[in-house]
Design an enzyme around this catalytic site. Sequence first.
Site, PDB file in Angstrom:
ATOM      1  N   ASP A 119      71.705  44.377  29.594  1.00 49.11           N
ATOM      2  CA  ASP A 119      72.830  45.290  29.380  1.00 49.11           C
ATOM      3  C   ASP A 119      74.031  44.917  30.231  1.00 49.11           C
ATOM      4  OD1 ASP A 119      71.197  46.114  31.639  1.00 49.11           O
ATOM      5  OD2 ASP A 119      72.429  47.919  31.755  1.00 49.11           O
ATOM      6  N   GLU A 155      69.851  48.213  33.488  1.00 49.31           N
ATOM      7  CA  GLU A 155      70.027  48.082  34.943  1.00 49.31           C
ATOM      8  C   GLU A 155      71.287  48.780  35.414  1.00 49.31           C
ATOM      9  OE1 GLU A 155      71.194  46.316  38.844  1.00 49.31           O
ATOM     10  OE2 GLU A 155      72.336  46.379  36.982  1.00 49.31           O
TER      11      GLU A 155
HETATM   12 ZN   LIG Z   1      73.638  42.994  37.192  1.00 51.46          ZN
END
Ligand SMILES: [Zn+2]
Length: 582
Positions: free
Chosen positions: A184, A251
């Site tokens: 992401d 994340e």
């Molecule tokens: Zn990162």
Amino acid sequence: MQLKSQNYTLLRQGEADDLPQSAARRRWNRRPIWQWIVPGLLAVTVVLALVITRAKVEKDVKWDHHSNLPACPQYPALKAASSDREKLEKEVKDAIDSDKFFEKSLKNMQGAVQIPTESFDDMGPVGNDTRWDIFKDFHKYLEETFPLVYSKLEFTPINTYGILLEWKGKDTSLKPYLFMGHQDVVPVLKVTESRWKYPPYSAYYDGRFVWGRGASDCKNVVIGVLEAFETLLEKNFIPERTIMAGFGFDEEISGPQGAQFIARHLEETKGKGSIDLIIDEGGLGIKDINGATFALPGLGEKGYFDARITVETAGGHSSVPPDHTGIGILSQIISAIEANPYEPDLTPVNPYYTTLQCTAQYSPDMDSWLRKTIQKALSSKKAAKTVADYIASQDISQRYLMQTSQATDLISGGVKINALPEKVYAVVNHRIAVESRVKDVRANLKSVIESKILPKFPLSLDAWGEVSGNTSASSVGQIFLENFDEPLEPSPVSPFDTDAYKIFTGTIKQVMGEDVIVAPSLMTGNTDTKFYWNLSKNIYRFAPVRDGGRENAHTVDERIGMKEHVEGVRFYAQLILNSDRS
Ligand SMILES: [Zn+2]
Ligand SMILES: *[C@@H]1O[C@H](CO)[C@@H](O)[C@H](O)[C@H]1NC(C)=O
Ligand SMILES: *[C@@H]1O[C@H](CO)[C@@H](O)[C@H](O)[C@H]1NC(C)=O
Ligand SMILES: *[C@@H]1O[C@H](CO)[C@@H](O)[C@H](O)[C@H]1NC(C)=O
């Protein structure tokens, strides 16, 4: 993970010239010879007395917990152990250094950046929130781009979009290596789109950089690892040790659905402590500090803790108020917290202490007073404190490598101009120093309120269920201290004397140059590794990118240098080759 570019310039020569002792020394030097005798004798006596006292005080302090290690341990660059291996290593190196690879890699990176795998803070569960659907396209892209990886390795989707790849090794007695990264990216805000030099998902290549969101955080890591796998598979390489890749997909919103599930899956299927080495994004890459080149892997992360402070007082009409409203009292609490900040300090537990030892030993241009004091800190707490105070006074980003931070970032209360506020709250964010724990921060907040606020106001305090203060029915109200969200302890500090560390750092030197000094460093933010602590003690956060090769993570004009990216691929491939050692 955003990499704050830390500014080490303060360590430069001459900066410490204005310290008070220099002025004192200059005055001292102007005295005639005869005047030296009495003060000289006096000084000797004082020094002797000090040395004796110091020795007595410091003998009991377990100061140097790395006492069996040099101040800045370095391990040699690795070399191929046989001529067959040497031949294979050369083939791999030549393949990755070729123009053909460069062109392919550029395409790979551009394709990856062009898929906007944004993760948003308010994302619902996978399968429900359609904003996750874009990850389907990203998976399809990876499968098309890395045919050997997806045909020869075992692929397990975890919670739909988590990627776990397992490349079975020949020797099952060796614990696997795990390469981490996240798919992401931070969303591009509409209002900032026009500020980009090239549109954020165009992946424009200007002959040096690929520009776009995710180019350096961290599609470069995901693509780089897979390129290394694919290249070795093309050479029919089969590792001795099992090699894995684990790529989460959230994340940037702290990983609740991605990495957390992958880590849990690994813990269930392989067990605690089942992985020999974990390498993830992060760290400070490779950069020059005062005339030497350092690789700065993150060996630890600070903790994270948001504390909510709520003040409840009696309501009523604002025309007949008490001397202090709930907002007034909360303001005084915040003032008291700000008036009692944490202090910087340096201990050997802190990887930043080791960063400093390494720069003191290897940076030719460091100020000599600072160098000496850092080296004195090897055996003296007092010298360590001097260093901490000096550096903290010069540079705020380095200050917070040595102390817990506290920042009141949210406040809420008051609903009507003619009504006294009955319930107000503030939230204080903390990044916890590696020597500390969540419970220490809690105790500190409790103690500040007990010593500075409760003597002034007849209030009760409920600090995480522990009640103190004025609890009688006649008290004017209550203060509550509680968690605002899930706290995170500082990470365990990874060792720097294990075989895994020697192979990891020996590979850095083999690929990036024997002159590179590897210095453990500390991260103030957190990566997905926070879910993996139970799986391995050897967790190293290191994106293998040289200074200048990655710019502007999390902001406009994010980009990655292709030359640096390709060098990173060589590092990943060589680390896999070197993983055969045990
Ligand atoms: Zn990162
Ligand atoms: C799933 O999405 C619907 C509609 O967008 C929403 O109302 C619902 O609360 C979501 N369910 C979960 C478990 O988040
Ligand atoms: C609590 O506060 C009230 C109101 O100010 C006061 O009368 C009382 O003495 C206090 N009790 C204690 C135990 O301090
Ligand atoms: C590690 O294991 C302990 C004990 O089983 C557990 O409480 C903890 O949540 C685990 N840590 C992580 C980061 O998963």
